[in-house]
Each structure stands twice: as structure tokens, then as C-alpha cells.
Design an enzyme around this catalytic site. Sequence first.
Site, short mmCIF file in Angstrom:
data_model
loop_
_atom_site.label_atom_id
_atom_site.label_comp_id
_atom_site.label_asym_id
_atom_site.label_seq_id
_atom_site.Cartn_x
_atom_site.Cartn_y
_atom_site.Cartn_z
N GLU A 68 34.05 59.75 49.41
CA GLU A 68 32.68 59.46 49.83
C GLU A 68 32.18 58.18 49.16
O GLU A 68 32.51 57.92 48.00
CB GLU A 68 31.80 60.66 49.42
CG GLU A 68 30.39 60.64 49.93
CD GLU A 68 29.62 61.91 49.55
OE1 GLU A 68 30.16 63.04 49.72
OE2 GLU A 68 28.50 61.78 49.06
N ASP A 127 28.43 56.40 48.62
CA ASP A 127 27.01 56.71 48.82
C ASP A 127 26.06 55.61 48.45
O ASP A 127 26.23 54.97 47.41
CB ASP A 127 26.56 57.81 47.82
CG ASP A 127 27.22 59.12 48.04
OD1 ASP A 127 27.36 59.49 49.18
OD2 ASP A 127 27.60 59.74 47.02
N GLU A 181 22.00 56.17 47.87
CA GLU A 181 20.90 57.13 47.93
C GLU A 181 19.63 56.43 47.47
O GLU A 181 19.64 55.72 46.47
CB GLU A 181 21.17 58.35 47.04
CG GLU A 181 22.28 59.21 47.61
CD GLU A 181 22.61 60.41 46.75
OE1 GLU A 181 22.79 61.49 47.31
OE2 GLU A 181 22.70 60.27 45.52
N ASN A 197 27.24 55.91 44.47
CA ASN A 197 28.26 56.77 43.86
C ASN A 197 29.51 56.69 44.70
O ASN A 197 29.46 56.27 45.87
CB ASN A 197 27.75 58.21 43.78
CG ASN A 197 28.49 59.06 42.76
OD1 ASN A 197 29.43 58.60 42.11
ND2 ASN A 197 28.08 60.31 42.63
N ARG A 237 30.50 58.75 39.49
CA ARG A 237 30.57 57.29 39.33
C ARG A 237 29.22 56.66 39.71
O ARG A 237 29.15 55.68 40.45
CB ARG A 237 31.65 56.73 40.25
CG ARG A 237 33.01 56.57 39.60
CD ARG A 237 33.65 57.87 39.23
NE ARG A 237 34.96 57.63 38.61
CZ ARG A 237 35.72 58.59 38.10
NH1 ARG A 237 35.32 59.83 38.11
NH2 ARG A 237 36.88 58.28 37.56
N TRP A 280 15.82 66.83 40.86
CA TRP A 280 16.44 65.80 40.01
C TRP A 280 16.05 64.36 40.32
O TRP A 280 16.16 63.48 39.46
CB TRP A 280 17.98 65.89 40.07
CG TRP A 280 18.56 65.64 41.44
CD1 TRP A 280 18.83 66.58 42.39
CD2 TRP A 280 18.93 64.38 42.03
NE1 TRP A 280 19.34 65.99 43.54
CE2 TRP A 280 19.42 64.65 43.34
CE3 TRP A 280 18.90 63.04 41.58
CZ2 TRP A 280 19.86 63.63 44.20
CZ3 TRP A 280 19.35 62.03 42.45
CH2 TRP A 280 19.82 62.34 43.73
N ARG A 293 28.29 60.38 27.94
CA ARG A 293 28.79 61.23 29.02
C ARG A 293 30.31 61.15 29.15
O ARG A 293 30.98 62.12 29.44
CB ARG A 293 28.14 60.74 30.32
CG ARG A 293 28.52 61.52 31.54
CD ARG A 293 27.78 60.89 32.73
NE ARG A 293 28.10 61.52 33.99
CZ ARG A 293 27.85 60.95 35.16
NH1 ARG A 293 27.28 59.75 35.22
NH2 ARG A 293 28.15 61.58 36.28
#
Length: 294
Positions: A106, A108, A110, A125, A134, A200, A280
Site C-alpha cells: 500500500e 498512502d 492521508e 505511509n 513508515r 487518533w 520507536r
Amino acid sequence: MANLLCIAVVLVVASFLPVSQAADSKSSFEDNFSIMWSEDHFKTSEDGQIWYLSLDKETGCGFQTKQRYRFGWFSMKLKLVGGDSAGVVTAYYMCTENGAGPERDELDFEFLGNRTGEPYLIQTNIYKNGTGGREMRHMLWFDPTEDFHTYSILWNNHQIVYFVDRVPVRVFKNTDYTNNFFPNEKPMYLFSSIWNADDWATRGGLEKTDWKKAPFVSSYKDFSVEACQWEDPYPACVSTTTTNWWDQYSAWHLSGDQKMDFAWVERNLVIYDYCKDSKRYPTLPEECSLSPWD
Ligand SMILES: *[C@@H]1O[C@H](CO)[C@@H](O)[C@H](O)[C@H]1NC(C)=O
Ligand SMILES: *[C@@H]1O[C@H](CO)[C@@H](O)[C@H](O)[C@H]1NC(C)=O
Ligand SMILES: *[C@@H]1O[C@H](CO)[C@@H](O)[C@H](O)[C@H]1NC(C)=O
């Protein structure tokens, strides 16, 4: 906002962007797309050239291309939900399947809404075989709810580049490193959808959707693709380098002008980059060591 305006001025001076190409012949929505869910939340302008997706308390809406593609240039103009759009996400993406399957690839874009007058963010991402993580986030240098702007993806076997009005905002390289985190085997559909993500999306979920402001509407026009249309059986779209510009050497790297624009984006607009997030990722993913400038 004041410093955003300054940035905008700098951009105009720093780059003479090519005019965007003429859209495809004026085909109708049904020629190339189908609605994924809630037909009744989809509308077109009278001439059929502008499409509207709406979100209310009941549901959002989404569409997808009928065709799949492997490598190419994918472009569309979007105008995002204006006013109070906190918690509302408009997604514009490519994916190997309709759904969040465990083996999907995928790419993306957004668009994360916000309270009235507060800036939208774009999140990008990349997924390979069901794994994402990512993310990057960027500010924009304009208000994306005021006008249509062009959002494009260049995809070949060497790089994936996200563009906003022909300015490259993100470059994702393929090196055939051992982790091989680069979607290049499977064809993808192009999708767009609008949905509620107030758990979120806006200030990490602190700002909730104000349903009194519904319906929330995103608008689309001028879909254009120059790409290899997938035909079964595999492998289709393999060696096309001789004929397709997006597969040729010049499309494997940013051009000199694109590098200037990209440097400006890197300096001014990046809010989050997973490759800089060592909390992270104590060990950063392998592709983080690749230079976007090569
Ligand atoms: C759109 O649909 C038409 C008619 O089916 C087809 O000829 C054309 O290739 C499609 N365009 C794209 C960009 O897929
Ligand atoms: C893709 O992921 C699935 C698990 O979700 C795994 O079984 C499979 O081996 C993976 N495929 C490749 C090519 O890595
Ligand atoms: C929304 O606005 C706030 C306040 O200006 C900002 O901190 C935030 O980054 C903006 N965007 C999102 C998606 O939260």
C-alpha cells in the site's frame, strides 16, 4: 500561519514548476471507478467531472479504480473538507486489494483534518506484505480546503515519490537490501475514501469530530494516470523501460529542480519522520540509510 505564508513566497521564487498535464479525456466516473461503500454518500457535479465523497455520523464513503496498475504516474486533484474537519480523514492511496489484508502492499496519502483555522497535516505511509509503520507527516504551504491541488505518486522499481502540486515531498528508495521493503511485485488499485478517525487523527485524538458540522465533504477531479495497466497472468508490466517515461532512467532519481524543491520541503515542512524516531525504532529500518538524493 504567518510563517507559512513566508514559506509560500520562497517556494514560488525557488521553483518553476511544470504545468500539470492535461487530464485524461473527459470520461465518466463509471468508466474507471466503482464505489466501495455507501453509494448514497457519493455525488458528482452536473457535468460529472467533479466527485464528492461525504461523511456523516452514519458512514463515510470510498471509491476505487476498476483497473490495477504496476508502476506509473498517478494523479488527482483534491479539495478537502473545509471549516471544522477535526477527526475527519480523507485517504487517497494505492493498494493491492480492497481491505486491510495481511499481505497487502500500500502507498498512502492521508489528509488529517483539523479545527477551523488550524492547519491540515498530510501523513504518508508505505506497506509491504501487510507491514507498514513508515509514516511521515508534513505541513502544507497552502490551505488545501480552499482550492483543488494536485496530489501524485510516481512509482517505479527504483523509487516511490509523493508529490504535492508537482513538488516532491517524500522519496522512498529501493535498494534491494536484505529487508527488501519495497512494494514492486503486485499491481495496485487506486482508492480514495473519507472516514472518521477522531481516536487518533487530530492532535493525537484529543480533538473530536463535531457531528453538528456534518456532512463533511471532500471533492475530486482530473484523475490521470500514465501507468502500466495490469493484465493477468503474472508477470505483466515487467520490462517496459524502453517505452514508458516513468520507468526510464530519468525517473529513477529526482531531477535537479526537484531536488531543490525537495530540500526546501525537508527544511520547512516535515513534522514527523519515522526514520528519525529512534525511540520507536531503536534499530532503524534498513531503508532509512538510503539517500533520497541518489
Ligand atoms: C478508463 O476506462 C476506459 C474505458 O473502460 C479505458 O479505456 C481506459 O483505459 C481507462 N483509463 C484508465 C486510466 O485506466
Ligand atoms: C507475507 O506475510 C505473511 C504473513 O502475514 C507471510 O506468511 C509470508 O511469508 C510473507 N511473504 C513474503 C514474500 O515475505
Ligand atoms: C491541528 O492543529 C494543531 C494546533 O495548531 C496542531 O498542533 C496539529 O498539528 C494540527 N494537525 C493535526 C492533524 O493534529
